[in-house]
Design a protein around this motif. Structure first.
Motif, PDB file in Angstrom:
ATOM      1  N   SER A   1     -19.278 -92.233  31.671  1.00 17.44           N
ATOM      2  CA  SER A   1     -18.986 -93.656  31.843  1.00 17.44           C
ATOM      3  C   SER A   1     -18.081 -93.894  33.043  1.00 17.44           C
ATOM      4  O   SER A   1     -17.938 -95.027  33.509  1.00 17.44           O
ATOM      5  N   ILE A   2     -17.456 -92.837  33.540  1.00 15.93           N
ATOM      6  CA  ILE A   2     -16.521 -92.969  34.657  1.00 15.93           C
ATOM      7  C   ILE A   2     -17.212 -93.596  35.858  1.00 15.93           C
ATOM      8  O   ILE A   2     -18.329 -93.211  36.221  1.00 15.93           O
ATOM      9  N   ASP A   3     -16.555 -94.545  36.478  1.00 15.89           N
ATOM     10  CA  ASP A   3     -17.060 -95.204  37.682  1.00 15.89           C
ATOM     11  C   ASP A   3     -16.306 -94.625  38.883  1.00 15.89           C
ATOM     12  O   ASP A   3     -15.080 -94.698  38.943  1.00 15.89           O
ATOM     13  N   ARG A   4     -17.050 -94.048  39.830  1.00 16.48           N
ATOM     14  CA  ARG A   4     -16.394 -93.371  40.953  1.00 16.48           C
ATOM     15  C   ARG A   4     -15.444 -94.295  41.704  1.00 16.48           C
ATOM     16  O   ARG A   4     -14.328 -93.901  42.068  1.00 16.48           O
ATOM     17  N   ASN A   5     -15.852 -95.524  41.952  1.00 20.29           N
ATOM     18  CA  ASN A   5     -14.999 -96.442  42.723  1.00 20.29           C
ATOM     19  C   ASN A   5     -13.722 -96.789  41.964  1.00 20.29           C
ATOM     20  O   ASN A   5     -12.630 -96.823  42.543  1.00 20.29           O
ATOM     21  N   VAL A   6     -13.849 -97.039  40.654  1.00 20.30           N
ATOM     22  CA  VAL A   6     -12.668 -97.378  39.858  1.00 20.30           C
ATOM     23  C   VAL A   6     -11.749 -96.163  39.730  1.00 20.30           C
ATOM     24  O   VAL A   6     -10.526 -96.262  39.876  1.00 20.30           O
ATOM     25  N   GLN A   7     -12.344 -94.997  39.467  1.00 16.52           N
ATOM     26  CA  GLN A   7     -11.537 -93.780  39.337  1.00 16.52           C
ATOM     27  C   GLN A   7     -10.789 -93.481  40.635  1.00 16.52           C
ATOM     28  O   GLN A   7      -9.586 -93.172  40.617  1.00 16.52           O
ATOM     29  N   ASN A   8     -11.478 -93.553  41.759  1.00 18.30           N
ATOM     30  CA  ASN A   8     -10.815 -93.271  43.035  1.00 18.30           C
ATOM     31  C   ASN A   8      -9.711 -94.281  43.330  1.00 18.30           C
ATOM     32  O   ASN A   8      -8.632 -93.913  43.813  1.00 18.30           O
TER      33      ASN A   8
END
Length: 595
Positions: free
Chosen positions: A299-306
């Motif tokens: 579910s992790i979103d790359r943009n949000v995580q970064n």
């Protein structure tokens, strides 16, 4: 003619007779039975004696068992057709090959009679109808591609590959300090935390070899020549799931890796081919394609995580952030800085007093029980005495008597302490559960603890709990779930790996719509005119700030939501809640347009 099982006593007796120990059998079928029975029990010498070319047959039959790596053969004969001194007998072979692979096919034995005795006329087709006399069988394996792990947009975050473990045994080095210095010089480009001092200290403290680093194939290729030959240093290569980016959620992906590592292997394919005398494949006899394991989707979103990671990284205090999608429960980001990583996954399991962010629960409880509404006027003196406990406002500020919305916006301890003191003993516990805090969540791939909100019949404890001190403790995960519940209108079910349902232990009763509406309006006021004005330029953010007093300082909290993004930010002993607001603002500012 009925089908016969090759292991019957009758067949064995006839086989003995055919070998000359009794009168010669009549017809070709008993000889065919004896041949396939001996072949099936892997007695190739005995089987060959029923043929006209025993030496040639023995070698070919042995080759079939060996080249197929066979574990068992079930052989049966079928109908026989006789024409003078020749005949054909149908056969069916069912091989069990390694890893429980089954291969079944049928053919015909060519029979001949000479001097009144029936024999198998040897040809390689007695093993398989398509096998030529100069050919052999061969078993081929086709490994299945291992599964990958990708984030929400589909890009890979963990991929199959070879990892090199760099280990250092200090006792095996004459000059351990020099070796540690060489290791740091080679490996610091991949991990800035590796210094000669840290490596030497850890290696001396370890029992046996200390793992200094794990390198992917590209990294290993860059430094292996610098490491080989260093005293006490070993490089061991093994298969593993490897992160595509060292800096992308390393602690979170370590948890995911442990969860899925046993499930990444697909089902290997296999085939049986014929080979000529030169070892060249000539024909495909059977094939079972490989079945790759499906990729795991996070579910992790790359943009949000970064964006979250870049926001927490610069802080020296333990700083962390959890971001959820209220509409689905998807965990979009779990970010911790290196100071936090040293204590493990504390963003999701750490338990901290929530301070004033817990006034959200107290306000919800007050509305739910009919004690107050957002418009109810409450006193907000500089301090208030309840029982034997004196509750002060921050810096003893006062705003007089104001609506609960204003008291929430200004974070009046005295107003909410008074509300909490008037609530039933179980009200905070029950309301927290409605907001998702308290139940246990078994999120596959991620350890979580939402928090503990005990019932409090004791007046002072309930008063202190109502302003987030007392005995209430929560995690950033729990607070993100609370704000996601307010944003969505009901408590979502959090998840990390798509298709892996989360189990929830504990009730989560529904919130009344008037409670949800009231909380949303009050949280928006905190940003537009209250303690979180710093983030007002980042769109329609709603939230609540908090400072929780602890030994050595105070925790800095900011929780809330914007659209379909809910968040909780914590700086352990981070001081002013404005610091948590600033970190959260940095996260939103780094997100691409459209989030």
């Amino acid at each position: 003619m009925p089908t016969r099982m090759v292991l019957s006593l009758t067949v064995v007796a006839l086989a003995v007779a055919a070998a000359g120990c009794a009168s010669e059998p009549r017809g070709p079928l008993p000889v065919a039975d004896a041949f396939v029975e001996a072949f099936a029990r892997n007695d190739v010498a005995a089987a060959a004696e029923f043929t006209n070319l025993p030496e040639k047959a023995s070698g070919a039959l042995r080759s079939a068992w060996d080249k197929l790596q066979a574990e068992q053969l079930v052989a049966r004969t079928g109908a026989a057709r006789v024409s003078g001194d020749t005949a054909t007998v149908d056969y069916t072979y069912e091989w069990r090959l390694p890893k429980n692979r089954m291969w079944r096919y049928s053919g015909q034995l060519q029979m001949g009679r000479s001097d009144g005795r029936w024999m198998v006329r040897w040809t390689s087709s007695d093993i398989h109808p398509k096998l030529g006399d100069t050919q052999t069988l061969a078993l081929r394996s086709a490994p299945a591609p291992r599964a990958r792990v990708n984030e929400q947009s589909g890009s890979d975050v963990l991929v199959p590959g070879k990892v090199s473990r760099v280990a250092f045994t200090a006792a095996q080095a004459t000059d351990a300090k020099a070796v540690a210095t060489a290791l740091a010089a080679a490996l610091n480009r991949f991990d800035k935390s590796l210094t000669p001092e840290s490596i030497l200290r850890a290696a001396k403290a370890a029992t046996g070899a200390y793992t200094v680093a794990r390198l992917n194939e590209n990294e290993s290729g860059q430094v292996s020549t610098d490491l080989i030959g260093l005293p006490g240093v070993t490089l061991t290569q093994q298969w593993d799931l490897i992160g595509t980016d060292r800096d992308f959620a390393p602690d979170l992906l370590a948890q995911v890796r442990k969860t899925v590592i046993e499930e990444v292997d697909g089902k290997a394919g296999w085939s049986v081919v014929t080979m000529n005398a030169n070892g060249v494949d000539t024909d495909l006899l059977t094939e079972v394609p490989a079945q790759p394991a499906p990729s795991f989707s996070l579910s992790i979103d790359r943009n949000v995580q970064n964006a979250a990671q870049r926001a927490v990284d610069p802080r020296t205090e333990q700083t962390m952030m959890v971001v959820l999608r209220p509409s689905t429960g998807a965990i979009l980001a779990v970010a911790q800085n290196k100071a936090a990583d040293r204590d493990g996954p504390i963003a999701t399991i750490g338990q901290y007093p929530p301070g004033s962010v817990f006034k959200t629960v107290t306000a919800a409880a007050a509305i739910s029980t009919g004690l107050a509404t957002p418009d109810t006027v409450l006193p907000c003196p500089s301090q208030i005495v309840i029982g034997e406990r004196t509750i002060p406002n921050y810096n003893l500020f006062t705003v007089g008597s104001v609506p609960m919305t204003t008291a929430y916006e200004r974070s009046c301890n005295t107003s909410f302490a008074q509300l909490a003191s008037a609530l039933p003993g179980s009200a905070l516990h029950d309301t927290a559960a409605k907001l998702g805090v308290g139940p246990r969540y078994s999120v596959v791939g991620l350890p979580t603890v939402s928090g503990t909100v005990p019932s409090a019949d004791n007046l002072i404890q309930r008063t202190e709990d109502g302003i987030g001190q007392g005995k209430v403790v929560v995690s950033p995960f729990g607070m993100a779930l609370m704000t996601a519940t307010i944003a969505h209108g009901s408590a979502p079910v959090p998840y990390l790996i798509a298709g892996r349902p989360t189990e929830i232990d504990g009730d989560r009763p529904a919130l009344a719509s008037d409670v949800v509406d009231g909380l949303r309006a009050m949280m928006r006021r905190v940003v537009t005119g209250g303690t979180a004005e710093r983030i007002a330029d980042q769109g329609e953010v709603s939230g609540k700030t908090g400072e929780a007093e602890v030994d050595g300082g105070s925790h800095s909290w900011f929780v809330g939501f914007r659209g379909d993004i809910a968040f909780a930010t914590l700086l352990v002993r981070g001081g002013s809640s404005d610091n948590a607001v600033a970190v959260t603002r940095d996260m939103f500012a780094a997100l691409p347009a459209g989030y």
